[in-house]
Write a protein that holds these residues in place. Structure first.
Motif, PDB file in Angstrom:
ATOM      1  N   ARG A 358       0.840  -1.191   0.000  1.00 31.69           N
ATOM      2  CA  ARG A 358       0.000   0.000   0.000  1.00 31.69           C
ATOM      3  C   ARG A 358       0.881   1.250   0.000  1.00 31.69           C
ATOM      4  O   ARG A 358       2.029   1.218   0.425  1.00 31.69           O
ATOM      5  CB  ARG A 358      -0.911   0.002   1.220  1.00 31.69           C
ATOM      6  N   GLY A 359       0.311   2.357  -0.439  1.00 34.94           N
ATOM      7  CA  GLY A 359       1.081   3.593  -0.524  1.00 34.94           C
ATOM      8  C   GLY A 359       1.812   3.745  -1.841  1.00 34.94           C
ATOM      9  O   GLY A 359       2.528   4.741  -2.033  1.00 34.94           O
ATOM     10  N   SER A 452       6.108   1.962   3.343  1.00 31.32           N
ATOM     11  CA  SER A 452       5.001   2.884   3.605  1.00 31.32           C
ATOM     12  C   SER A 452       4.297   2.445   4.875  1.00 31.32           C
ATOM     13  O   SER A 452       4.435   1.302   5.332  1.00 31.32           O
ATOM     14  CB  SER A 452       4.008   2.900   2.436  1.00 31.32           C
ATOM     15  N   GLY A 454       0.503   3.445   7.417  1.00 35.95           N
ATOM     16  CA  GLY A 454      -0.755   4.164   7.372  1.00 35.95           C
ATOM     17  C   GLY A 454      -1.788   3.604   8.318  1.00 35.95           C
ATOM     18  O   GLY A 454      -1.531   2.695   9.115  1.00 35.95           O
ATOM     19  N   ASN A 469      -7.766   3.256   3.120  1.00 34.05           N
ATOM     20  CA  ASN A 469      -6.569   3.546   3.887  1.00 34.05           C
ATOM     21  C   ASN A 469      -6.021   4.928   3.581  1.00 34.05           C
ATOM     22  O   ASN A 469      -6.151   5.440   2.449  1.00 34.05           O
ATOM     23  CB  ASN A 469      -5.471   2.519   3.567  1.00 34.05           C
ATOM     24  N   SER A 471      -2.406   6.318   3.359  1.00 30.60           N
ATOM     25  CA  SER A 471      -1.046   5.775   3.295  1.00 30.60           C
ATOM     26  C   SER A 471      -0.026   6.891   3.190  1.00 30.60           C
ATOM     27  O   SER A 471      -0.262   7.906   2.517  1.00 30.60           O
ATOM     28  CB  SER A 471      -0.903   4.849   2.082  1.00 30.60           C
ATOM     29  N   LYS A 484       0.370   8.838  -2.044  1.00 32.50           N
ATOM     30  CA  LYS A 484       0.186   9.421  -0.725  1.00 32.50           C
ATOM     31  C   LYS A 484      -1.262   9.852  -0.560  1.00 32.50           C
ATOM     32  O   LYS A 484      -1.856  10.434  -1.454  1.00 32.50           O
ATOM     33  CB  LYS A 484       1.111  10.621  -0.564  1.00 32.50           C
TER      34      LYS A 484
END
Length: 495
Positions: A358-359, A452, A454, A469, A471, A484
């Motif tokens: 993720r991110g 990353s 979050g 999410n 992130s 982001k």
């Protein structure tokens, strides 16, 4: 003692009988009997041969000598569970009863038993339609399932779907149990699909099929061994497609053997499966078989995910790890000499997106050529997360607050350029490939991975897991595409 004792194949359980009756029950179950007959009622569309594979072992064991009601109960429970796994009978309506004739048989002083099994067959035709969710994709689908076609638990499933990434997909699968065993099935698939891949400026069209043998061990592990042949077209390139994508555009034929192993030990009592683990491995050997094809490689992946609950209700800590390698091989798999081609974009790994690291954007990690993610030959990724109950919802709610950190690294084989420098054949020798893979693995384990962290909201539905999410990328390499802020993830398997 004459009468009948009902047995439910999936829920047979005598623990509900009060303790004062336990000695009487034990004596009853240990009483010796002989089995006189087994009758099956309701299986009007099922071949007797299939039923014989399930019931003959009970008859053969009983023919060796007197049996007890407890032993017979265990065998009948096993048989009724096996009948339900064929998926042609309604699993909650397989009823077994044992009738004590109350008198000994003509050749013995031991009483005889008659067994009656009542089943309700499911409809032979099932039509479905709706929405489906896979990793980073949603689709609408229609499905037609033809059950018990020839009376031996054969199934034909025909699917058609269109989705956010897959423009169209058509698939037909015929499967049948082998030797009357629901845990061993042979399947034949035919498929055709068209998928958008905007992160690499092209579409991929697939046409092909495979033969697959799947089986489940007594420990509950799933294995699948498949041979496939697929004609692949990399087409509809975007105007700004990179040279790397254009080099691999056109037609390709892949012929491969694949083995998949799954061990699932997760707790199934709740939607989030907050305890246990799942291990999945997949190994593919391409360039083998009657079609051979124009690609040759060994590709292997390992996925491991697990979680454990903490003391506080609804709170758990989980983690995941994935690793994979794609090793180019020479045609005919002869190691010495030349003739080894670098991997194609169709076969390489992608990393990054809302369901793994993720991110980052989908395909945001690893090698790029201009705006295109061209994939890599070696990768590793991992993550940890904590799930917390949403205030005022309680620990049994499918909603959770998630705090996570994840990272990964995707690296390409390092000597691809030598193939182009050394002539039109675009092939390498085994020493060059080995040195290139060593360099790639060395780069994978050196330095920090892209990272990353979050926080987000998780909703576990029975068809998919939904995540919203926020992130924050912490480490990213030059050229990698980060994401982001808010990121939505919908899928089945998450890192």
């Amino acid at each position: 003692m004459a009468g009948s004792l009902p047995l439910d194949g999936s829920n047979a359980d005598y623990e509900a009988i009060p303790d004062p009756m336990a000695p009487l029950l034990d004596n009853y179950l240990l009483t010796p009997y002989t089995l006189r007959s087994i009758e099956v009622h309701g299986a009007t569309q099922t071949r007797r041969g299939l039923l014989d594979h399930v019931l003959n072992p009970i008859i053969e064991e009983s023919a060796k000598g007197p049996t007890t009601l407890g032993e017979l109960r265990a065998r009948l429970t096993q048989a009724s569970n096996k009948l339900s796994r064929f998926d042609i009978f309604q699993p909650d309506r397989i009823l077994v009863s044992v009738v004590d004739q109350g008198q000994p048989g003509p050749q013995s002083a031991i009483p005889e038993l008659d067994v009656s099994i009542s089943v309700w067959e499911q409809s032979r035709l099932l039509l479905r339609g709706g929405t489906d969710f896979g990793n980073a994709e949603g689709s609408a689908y229609t499905r037609a399932i033809f059950r018990n076609i020839f009376g031996g638990a054969e199934t034909l499933a025909i699917d058609a779907s269109a989705g956010t990434r897959t423009r169209s997909a058509y698939n037909a699968t015929f499967s049948t149990p082998l030797n009357g065993n629901p845990d061993v099935r042979l399947a034949v698939d035919a498929l055709r699909s068209s998928t958008r891949k905007p992160w690499a400026s092209h579409e991929e069209h697939l046409t092909g099929g495979n033969f697959r043998l799947g089986w489940q061990t007594k420990a509950g592990d799933d294995h699948s061994l498949a041979y496939s042949g697929v004609w692949r077209q990399l087409t509809n390139l975007a105007a700004g497609a990179s040279p790397a994508v254009r080099d691999d555009a056109g037609d390709s034929l892949k012929s491969s053997v694949t083995h998949t192993f799954i061990r699932d030990r997760r707790d199934r009592s709740g939607p989030l499966r907050q305890s246990g683990y799942i291990l999945r491995t997949e190994s593919e050997l391409a360039g083998w078989g009657p079609l051979k094809g124009d690609v040759s490689f060994l590709k292997s992946e390992l996925h491991l995910n697990g979680a454990t609950p903490l003391t506080l209700p609804g709170v758990s800590v989980g983690g995941g790890f994935r690793v994979g390698i794609l090793y180019p091989l020479g045609f005919g798999f002869s190691l010495p000499g030349r003739g080894i081609r670098p991997s194609r974009i169709n076969d390489r790994f992608l990393l990054g997106g809302p369901t793994d690291v993720r991110g980052f954007q989908i395909g945001g990690l690893g090698p790029r050529d201009g705006q295109d993610a061209v994939g890599g030959d070696v990768f590793a990724a991992g993550g940890v997360n904590m799930l917390l109950p949403v205030p005022r919802t309680g620990p049994s709610s499918p909603f959770r607050i998630q705090v996570f950190a994840n990272g990964g690294r995707l690296v390409a084989f390092k000597n691809k350029g030598k193939a182009k420098e050394e002539g039109v054949s675009s092939t390498l020798d085994s020493r060059t490939v080995l040195d290139g893979m060593k360099s790639a693995v060395g780069e994978l384990v050196s330095g920090l991975p892209s990272l990353s962290a979050g926080v987000g909201l998780v909703y576990a539905h029975h068809i998919a897991r939904f995540e919203l999410n926020f992130s924050l990328p912490l480490v990213a390499r030059s050229g990698e595409e980060v994401r982001k802020g808010l990121q939505v993830g919908v899928g089945i398997n998450f890192l």
